[in-house]
Design an enzyme around this catalytic site. Structure first.
Site, PDB file in Angstrom:
ATOM      1  N   CYS A  80       0.823  -1.210   0.000  1.00 36.67           N
ATOM      2  CA  CYS A  80       0.000   0.000   0.000  1.00 36.67           C
ATOM      3  C   CYS A  80       0.864   1.269   0.000  1.00 36.67           C
ATOM      4  CB  CYS A  80      -1.001  -0.064   1.142  1.00 36.67           C
ATOM      5  SG  CYS A  80      -2.463   0.914   0.810  1.00 36.67           S
ATOM      6  N   HIS A 172      -3.412  -4.763   1.822  1.00 32.90           N
ATOM      7  CA  HIS A 172      -2.766  -5.091   3.103  1.00 32.90           C
ATOM      8  C   HIS A 172      -2.862  -6.598   3.330  1.00 32.90           C
ATOM      9  CE1 HIS A 172      -2.499  -1.003   5.101  1.00 32.90           C
ATOM     10  NE2 HIS A 172      -3.219  -0.747   4.035  1.00 32.90           N
ATOM     11  N   GLU A 174      -1.475  -8.142   5.767  1.00 30.58           N
ATOM     12  CA  GLU A 174      -1.262  -8.413   7.200  1.00 30.58           C
ATOM     13  C   GLU A 174      -2.559  -8.350   7.993  1.00 30.58           C
ATOM     14  OE1 GLU A 174      -0.863  -5.646   5.699  1.00 30.58           O
ATOM     15  OE2 GLU A 174      -1.226  -3.942   7.008  1.00 30.58           O
TER      16      GLU A 174
END
Ligand code: GLN
Length: 190
Positions: A80, A172, A174
């Site tokens: 990102c 993302h 994560e």
């Protein structure tokens, strides 16, 4: 030997990356100072706000050490805002930091602003199952140049790409339990 991966810890989604790496049995370290880059096998530049992270990179005197890390052939994963920072983005404003580690043009906030946070299941080149992807005020990749391979697209927009050393995703990885993109990144490290 266990791989040691750093997460640039100036601003943004740092903890979640450290946790994802820990789940994969990798030694994970927060990087705040130039010396923290020593002995790392790879680095993640997380999402957040690319203007803020870029400014902090300069304030903390991390720009040259990051360039040296890249020049040493180390693998880097930009997610990102991290994608934006790793890009060439040849029309960026001069005050914005672009490290130029991967030759791509970027459309910042390309999916719209705050409202445009969404999740998608994305087919991803080199990963068998579709990847769970969370997009938050995400950029997309307008075009890729020499030496860059497209790995995933969403609604015709490129959202993941790589060269031999650098991996970037507009989303993302994560923020879900799906660790497959991290595993893919670890595969880029000798
Ligand atoms: N829109 C942010 C930027 O331009 C990136 C958003 C994110 O990292 N989730 O820096």
């Amino acid at each position: 030997m266990t791989k040691k991966i750093g997460v640039l810890a100036l601003q943004g989604a740092v903890t979640e990356h450290l946790q994802a790496l820990a789940k994969l049995g990798v030694t994970a370290a927060a990087v705040k100072l130039p010396g923290d880059l020593a002995e790392l096998d790879g680095l993640i530049i997380p999402g957040g706000e690319s203007t803020a992270i870029g400014r902090l990179i300069r304030e903390q005197h991390l720009e040259e050490p990051l360039r040296a890390f890249f020049a040493a052939g180390k693998a880097i994963f930009g997610t990102c805002a991290g994608l934006i920072l790793c890009s060439t983005d040849s029309s960026h404003a001069p005050e914005e930091l672009r490290l130029g580690f991967i030759d791509i043009e970027v459309e910042r906030n390309g999916f719209g602003r705050q409202v445009d946070s969404f999740e998608a299941l994305l087919p991803f080149e080199g990963i068998a199952e579709p990847v769970e992807a969370v997009f938050i005020r995400a950029p997309y990749i307008r075009s890729v140049n020499k030496g860059v391979r497209v790995l995933a697209s969403f609604e015709g927009k490129i959202v993941a790409a790589e060269n031999d050393q650098i991996l970037v995703t507009a989303f993302h990885p994560e923020l879900t339990d799906d660790l497959s993109v991290f595993e893919y990144f670890l595969g880029k490290i000798d």
